[in-house]
Design an enzyme around this catalytic site. Structure first.
Site, PDB file in Angstrom:
ATOM      1  CG  ASP A  20      -1.644   1.313   1.390  1.00  0.00           C
ATOM      2  OD1 ASP A  20      -2.428   1.642   0.658  1.00  0.00           O
ATOM      3  OD2 ASP A  20      -1.614   1.646   2.316  1.00  0.00           O
ATOM      4  CG  ASP A  22      -1.723   7.576   0.427  1.00  0.00           C
ATOM      5  OD1 ASP A  22      -1.101   8.624   0.439  1.00  0.00           O
ATOM      6  OD2 ASP A  22      -2.530   7.372  -0.588  1.00  0.00           O
ATOM      7  CG  ASP A 183      -2.046   2.164   6.365  1.00  0.00           C
ATOM      8  OD1 ASP A 183      -2.905   2.992   6.816  1.00  0.00           O
ATOM      9  OD2 ASP A 183      -2.066   1.986   5.221  1.00  0.00           O
TER      10      ASP A 183
END
Length: 236
Positions: A20, A22, A183
């Protein structure tokens, strides 16, 4: 040297590592919040502020904009035409807003470590694809990823696993030989749906909830813990 990554793959390394963006590789909240606030002010509304925007990130630009208009994670009551007009303002504001985004500590070292060991790398993000080339180049992350999937590259976005399947097919890698690092709940759900081992970072954007609650295979406080023989890591 045995690392947590070896531990996840029976003493070996994965053939493919997908990431991922961001909240995983970069902290983009300051720039996203600035673009959201600029959009809101243009619409005659009060700015939201960085801490509220942090809670709304993770499902792509259209959802972020709808949440900003609603002032809440729940955005069911937002008018579609209003959201479309606001999205255009946000996209214009964010196009020039990468100056405050920072690469997290340990990211470059970890990507270098994996690349040196011939682990194929891919990026899968819900951020619109138009922003990725300039952002990655500006932050020194261009050139690492053989495959890049933005939020509008495919019809589906995370938590749908379509992007993970798309990358694995092109890499010729089976799910049991692949890793996904993220995240948020969306990342963990996408990895589980694809049958891929998931490592999650504790510092990212998960709508204010501890990422360990989502049940990834491993939680790290720094990305370098993935390849460090003595990391701050915890099996979930």
């Amino acid at each position: 040297m045995t690392t947590p990554l070896h531990g996840l793959f029976g003493g070996r390394l994965p053939k493919l590592a997908m990431f991922d963006l961001d909240g995983t590789l970069v902290d983009s909240v300051p720039d996203l919040a600035a673009a959201v606030d600029r959009m809101l002010v243009q619409l005659g509304r009060a700015p939201a502020g960085i801490e509220r925007v942090r809670l709304w990130i993770g499902n792509g630009a259209p959802v972020l904009v709808r949440r900003a208009l609603a002032g809440d994670l729940c955005h069911d009551g937002v008018d579609a035409a209003e959201a479309e007009a606001a999205l255009a303002l946000f996209m214009q504001a964010y196009a020039d807003s990468h100056g405050l985004t920072r690469v997290y500590p340990g990211v470059v070292e970890t990507l270098d470590w994996l690349r040196e060991r011939e682990v194929a790398l891919a990026l899968i993000t819900n951020k619109p694809a138009r922003f990725l080339p300039e952002l990655l180049a500006d932050k020194g992350l261009d050139g690492y990823f053989r495959w890049i999937v933005g939020g509008d590259t495919l019809p589906q976005q995370k938590p749908d696993p379509a992007a993970l399947f798309w990358v694995m097919e092109r890499a010729g890698v089976a799910a049991e030989e692949a890793l996904f690092v993220g995240d948020s709940r969306n990342d963990v759900l996408a990895a589980k749906a694809a049958g891929v081992a998931c490592v999650a970072l504790s510092y990212g954007y998960n709508h204010g909830r501890p990422i360990a609650e989502e049940g990834p295979a491993l939680v790290l406080d720094a990305l370098s813990g993935l390849v460090d023989s003595t990391p701050a890591a915890a099996l979930v």
